[in-house]
Design a protein around this motif. Structure first.
Motif, mmCIF file in Angstrom:
data_model
loop_
_atom_site.group_PDB
_atom_site.id
_atom_site.type_symbol
_atom_site.label_atom_id
_atom_site.label_comp_id
_atom_site.label_asym_id
_atom_site.label_seq_id
_atom_site.Cartn_x
_atom_site.Cartn_y
_atom_site.Cartn_z
ATOM 1 N N GLN A 11 0.822 -1.204 0.000
ATOM 2 C CA GLN A 11 0.000 0.000 0.000
ATOM 3 C C GLN A 11 0.866 1.268 0.000
ATOM 4 O O GLN A 11 0.556 2.230 -0.694
ATOM 5 N N ARG A 12 1.951 1.275 0.775
ATOM 6 C CA ARG A 12 2.855 2.434 0.782
ATOM 7 C C ARG A 12 3.465 2.651 -0.594
ATOM 8 O O ARG A 12 3.588 3.770 -1.071
ATOM 9 N N GLU A 13 3.849 1.563 -1.249
ATOM 10 C CA GLU A 13 4.422 1.664 -2.585
ATOM 11 C C GLU A 13 3.394 2.244 -3.556
ATOM 12 O O GLU A 13 3.721 3.076 -4.399
ATOM 13 N N TYR A 14 2.148 1.823 -3.424
ATOM 14 C CA TYR A 14 1.080 2.336 -4.291
ATOM 15 C C TYR A 14 0.893 3.839 -4.092
ATOM 16 O O TYR A 14 0.800 4.593 -5.058
ATOM 17 N N VAL A 15 0.866 4.293 -2.842
ATOM 18 C CA VAL A 15 0.725 5.725 -2.550
ATOM 19 C C VAL A 15 1.911 6.490 -3.126
ATOM 20 O O VAL A 15 1.739 7.561 -3.719
ATOM 21 N N ASN A 16 3.104 5.960 -2.987
ATOM 22 C CA ASN A 16 4.285 6.643 -3.497
ATOM 23 C C ASN A 16 4.275 6.772 -5.015
ATOM 24 O O ASN A 16 4.784 7.742 -5.559
ATOM 25 N N LYS A 17 3.686 5.831 -5.700
ATOM 26 C CA LYS A 17 3.600 5.905 -7.164
ATOM 27 C C LYS A 17 2.465 6.810 -7.619
ATOM 28 O O LYS A 17 2.561 7.475 -8.637
ATOM 29 N N ARG A 18 1.366 6.809 -6.895
ATOM 30 C CA ARG A 18 0.156 7.518 -7.317
ATOM 31 C C ARG A 18 0.001 8.893 -6.676
ATOM 32 O O ARG A 18 -0.802 9.674 -7.126
ATOM 33 N N PHE A 19 0.680 9.142 -5.596
ATOM 34 C CA PHE A 19 0.599 10.372 -4.810
ATOM 35 C C PHE A 19 -0.657 10.444 -3.954
ATOM 36 O O PHE A 19 -0.652 11.082 -2.927
ATOM 37 N N VAL A 20 -1.745 9.820 -4.367
ATOM 38 C CA VAL A 20 -2.983 9.869 -3.594
ATOM 39 C C VAL A 20 -3.630 8.488 -3.633
ATOM 40 O O VAL A 20 -3.662 7.835 -4.675
ATOM 41 N N TRP A 21 -4.132 8.059 -2.480
ATOM 42 C CA TRP A 21 -4.843 6.790 -2.418
ATOM 43 C C TRP A 21 -5.905 6.886 -1.348
ATOM 44 O O TRP A 21 -5.672 7.419 -0.264
ATOM 45 N N ARG A 22 -7.087 6.393 -1.653
ATOM 46 C CA ARG A 22 -8.192 6.389 -0.694
ATOM 47 C C ARG A 22 -8.462 4.968 -0.249
ATOM 48 O O ARG A 22 -8.703 4.084 -1.071
ATOM 49 N N ASP A 23 -8.400 4.759 1.059
ATOM 50 C CA ASP A 23 -8.758 3.470 1.641
ATOM 51 C C ASP A 23 -10.268 3.500 1.832
ATOM 52 O O ASP A 23 -10.776 4.139 2.753
ATOM 53 N N PRO A 39 2.536 14.130 -11.394
ATOM 54 C CA PRO A 39 1.462 13.970 -10.411
ATOM 55 C C PRO A 39 0.301 14.927 -10.702
ATOM 56 O O PRO A 39 0.526 16.106 -10.983
ATOM 57 N N GLY A 40 -0.905 14.423 -10.635
ATOM 58 C CA GLY A 40 -2.079 15.263 -10.853
ATOM 59 C C GLY A 40 -2.352 16.179 -9.676
ATOM 60 O O GLY A 40 -2.982 17.217 -9.824
ATOM 61 N N PHE A 41 -1.864 15.797 -8.518
ATOM 62 C CA PHE A 41 -2.042 16.597 -7.302
ATOM 63 C C PHE A 41 -0.689 16.663 -6.612
ATOM 64 O O PHE A 41 -0.078 15.629 -6.352
ATOM 65 N N MET A 42 -0.209 17.866 -6.343
ATOM 66 C CA MET A 42 1.093 18.041 -5.696
ATOM 67 C C MET A 42 0.866 18.645 -4.320
ATOM 68 O O MET A 42 0.350 19.754 -4.192
#
Length: 112
Positions: A12-24, A60-63
């Motif tokens: 999950q951390r790796e996913y956030v680092n690649k995407r910049f944003v993640w919603r659980d 990134p779409g959101f910085m």
């Protein structure tokens, strides 16, 4: 574990680092990768560091630019006299690269 990884596992951390944003969706929590903690950089390193995000596969779409505001105050022991200029430099970079001020909630839906 990373110091601010909360309950996220390595995948999950790796996913956030690649995407910049993640919603659980199970917990209703939004995680955002911080693009830069501005006060952690010297003024002359802000633009080169931020430019690194443009060299990746996906801009990134959101910085998320973060500050610790205490560095702005002259009475603070670690006061940074160029703090205002650092913030303005980072914000100008963001504007020049197509970013606009926004709340993350404006981009994340409650829908799956």
């Amino acid at each position: 574990q990373y110091p601010v990884s909360y309950y996220l596992n390595a995948e999950q951390r790796e996913y956030v680092n690649k995407r910049f944003v993640w919603r659980d969706n199970n917990e209703g929590i939004i995680f955002s990768r911080i693009g830069m903690v501005i006060n952690s950089f010297e003024l002359d390193q802000i633009i080169p560091t931020l430019n690194g995000y443009l060299n990746g596969q996906h801009k990134p779409g959101f910085m998320d630019l973060m500050i610790h505001e205490q560095y702005f105050y002259p009475f603070y022991i670690n006061y940074q006299p160029d703090f205002r200029e650092k913030v303005l430099t980072a914000v100008k970079w963001a504007t020049d690269n197509g970013y606009k001020p926004a709340f993350l909630s404006e981009y994340i839906s409650d829908k799956n």
